[in-house]
Design a protein around this motif. Structure first.
Motif, PDB file in Angstrom:
ATOM      1  N   ASP A 206      66.518  14.744   4.912  1.00 20.47           N
ATOM      2  CA  ASP A 206      65.395  14.057   5.543  1.00 20.47           C
ATOM      3  C   ASP A 206      65.873  12.735   6.137  1.00 20.47           C
ATOM      4  O   ASP A 206      66.170  11.774   5.407  1.00 20.47           O
ATOM      5  CB  ASP A 206      64.290  13.821   4.501  1.00 20.47           C
ATOM      6  N   ALA A 208      64.191  10.541   7.733  1.00 22.72           N
ATOM      7  CA  ALA A 208      63.263   9.441   7.484  1.00 22.72           C
ATOM      8  C   ALA A 208      63.601   8.752   6.162  1.00 22.72           C
ATOM      9  O   ALA A 208      63.550   7.521   6.053  1.00 22.72           O
ATOM     10  CB  ALA A 208      61.829   9.954   7.471  1.00 22.72           C
ATOM     11  N   ARG A 211      66.752   6.763   6.729  1.00 25.63           N
ATOM     12  CA  ARG A 211      66.470   5.530   7.467  1.00 25.63           C
ATOM     13  C   ARG A 211      65.934   4.438   6.539  1.00 25.63           C
ATOM     14  O   ARG A 211      66.172   3.252   6.757  1.00 25.63           O
ATOM     15  CB  ARG A 211      65.464   5.846   8.579  1.00 25.63           C
ATOM     16  N   HIS A 212      65.222   4.851   5.513  1.00 25.71           N
ATOM     17  CA  HIS A 212      64.661   3.893   4.556  1.00 25.71           C
ATOM     18  C   HIS A 212      65.693   3.434   3.532  1.00 25.71           C
ATOM     19  O   HIS A 212      65.698   2.275   3.121  1.00 25.71           O
ATOM     20  CB  HIS A 212      63.475   4.554   3.837  1.00 25.71           C
ATOM     21  N   ILE A 250      63.876  15.638  14.682  1.00 25.79           N
ATOM     22  CA  ILE A 250      62.944  15.009  13.739  1.00 25.79           C
ATOM     23  C   ILE A 250      61.518  15.222  14.222  1.00 25.79           C
ATOM     24  O   ILE A 250      61.181  14.866  15.357  1.00 25.79           O
ATOM     25  CB  ILE A 250      63.214  13.495  13.613  1.00 25.79           C
ATOM     26  N   ARG A 252      57.730  14.485  15.017  1.00 28.60           N
ATOM     27  CA  ARG A 252      57.042  13.224  15.298  1.00 28.60           C
ATOM     28  C   ARG A 252      55.530  13.430  15.218  1.00 28.60           C
ATOM     29  O   ARG A 252      55.029  14.432  15.754  1.00 28.60           O
ATOM     30  CB  ARG A 252      57.427  12.706  16.679  1.00 28.60           C
ATOM     31  N   VAL A 322      63.479   7.342  16.685  1.00 34.86           N
ATOM     32  CA  VAL A 322      62.287   6.847  16.002  1.00 34.86           C
ATOM     33  C   VAL A 322      62.386   5.342  15.900  1.00 34.86           C
ATOM     34  O   VAL A 322      63.471   4.792  15.891  1.00 34.86           O
ATOM     35  CB  VAL A 322      62.168   7.393  14.558  1.00 34.86           C
ATOM     36  N   ASP A 324      62.650   2.246  13.910  1.00 38.58           N
ATOM     37  CA  ASP A 324      63.107   2.026  12.536  1.00 38.58           C
ATOM     38  C   ASP A 324      62.230   1.051  11.780  1.00 38.58           C
ATOM     39  O   ASP A 324      62.127   1.092  10.575  1.00 38.58           O
ATOM     40  CB  ASP A 324      64.555   1.504  12.566  1.00 38.58           C
ATOM     41  N   SER A 327      59.154   2.169   9.213  1.00 43.69           N
ATOM     42  CA  SER A 327      59.443   3.115   8.139  1.00 43.69           C
ATOM     43  C   SER A 327      59.515   2.441   6.781  1.00 43.69           C
ATOM     44  O   SER A 327      59.111   2.995   5.779  1.00 43.69           O
ATOM     45  CB  SER A 327      60.757   3.847   8.418  1.00 43.69           C
TER      46      SER A 327
END
Length: 346
Positions: A206, A208, A211-212, A250, A252, A322, A324, A327
């Motif tokens: 994942d 996302a 990214r976190h 990804i 959206r 995306v 950033d 998030s």
């Protein structure tokens, strides 16, 4: 200061059909307190790399250093001392826990293996670990089947922390959990990292979550790293066609963008018989003749940004996949909402 360093690590498995090059020359460094994420399609070698990093499986080639010491061929006694400082959280929180052991026995086991404390201090440590991961001391006498998936993963994290490690390998620790529970566990990992200065080797599908969580991201394809950069650079300006394809795939939450996902075309080639040249060239829309014959070296195109692509500088610009910025807060809001719902239900 570097806590983990892999140099040209490889793992080849012999089968009846030939030699499977599961990991084929992976190199990276991980600093104390840092999170490096490994991403890529299933079967690209992420989990094998994680096990090589802890020497749970033996490398076929390359060297492995932990806190400056070469442990590539270290004896069992040296490895035991190292493993007190390097632990792992597995993907399946139920399969990774012994169903015959209570949670107290599960959390005490690392302390017993490493000779830490007496009976009273170990019991106190179990209660402390449960509190650290958001559970109560009375949970210690229960068994794994009496917990939810998210609670079991918290227990897996507590077990990884029991001996006081410096490095934790997280092998897809949230992929088996619901989205709201994922957010809670990811935020728990970040809070524990800030509190104890942990280094994470974080494996995930994942992006996302990556990214976190991540400070840096390494993209793997067919057993090799094809791109590595800090998180913001990689998401804002991916330089390898495979990285671009992953980011373009990804989902959206935008009705106008429905049907516009662009996953990598075709299937990954067999690691028994990889293609010549760039391993991604059969699926690449930018490939040239040399891509089919010349293996692209992993080279720097900017400070801290390396890529294995002949055409990295000449690819057309691609919009960031995306934004950033939101998030970070979004994951916090999801976790807070889920925590409030859980508190009302009790």
């Amino acid at each position: 200061m570097t806590i983990l360093e892999l140099n040209g690590i490889a793992k080849h498995f012999s089968t009846r059909g030939g030699v499977v090059r599961a990991v084929d020359g992976v190199s990276f460094r991980l600093a104390r307190g840092e999170t490096l994420a490994l991403v890529g399609e299933s079967g690209c070698g992420k989990s094998t790399t994680a096990r090589l990093a802890l020497r749970l499986i033996e490398p076929s080639a390359g060297t492995l250093h932990f806190d400056g010491a070469d442990i590539t061929k270290a004896p069992a006694k040296t490895l035991r001392a190292m493993r007190r400082r390097a632990q792992i959280v597995f993907q399946d929180p139920y399969a990774s826990l012994n169903p015959r052991h209570s949670i107290a026995e599960t959390l005490e086991e690392p302390l017993l293996v490493h000779g830490i404390g007496d009976a009273a201090s170990r019991r106190a440590r179990v209660a402390e670990l449960l509190s650290l991961v958001g559970l109560s001391p009375f949970h210690a006498e229960r068994f794994p089947h009496e917990f939810s998936g998210g609670q079991r993963q918290r227990i897996g994290i507590a077990r990884a922390l029991a001996a006081g490690p410096d490095l934790v390998v997280c092998d897809e620790p949230v992929s088996a959990l619901d989205v709201s529970i994922q957010a809670q566990v990811v935020n728990l990992l970040k809070d524990l990292q800030a509190r104890f200065g942990l280094a994470y080797l974080f494996i995930a599908h994942d992006l996302a979550v990556v990214r976190h969580m991540a400070d840096r991201v390494a993209v793997m394809y067919l057993g090799r790293i094809v791109e590595q950069a800090d998180k913001r650079s990689l998401f804002a300006a991916p330089s390898h066609p495979y990285t671009r394809a992953l980011l373009a795939a990804i989902p959206r939450p935008d009705p106008a963008g429905r049907g516009r996902l662009s996953p990598p075309p075709g299937d990954p080639p067999s690691p028994i018989n990889p293609p010549a040249g760039c391993p991604f060239h059969p699926r690449c829309g930018f490939a040239e003749a040399r891509c089919a014959t010349d293996v692209p070296p992993l080279r720097a195109i900017a400070p801290g940004h390396v890529v294995a692509c002949h055409l990295a500088e000449s690819l057309p610009p691609q919009p960031a996949a995306v934004d950033d910025r939101p998030s970070e807060n979004a994951m916090r809001r999801i976790a807070l909402s889920a925590s409030r719902m859980a508190a009302k239900a009790m």
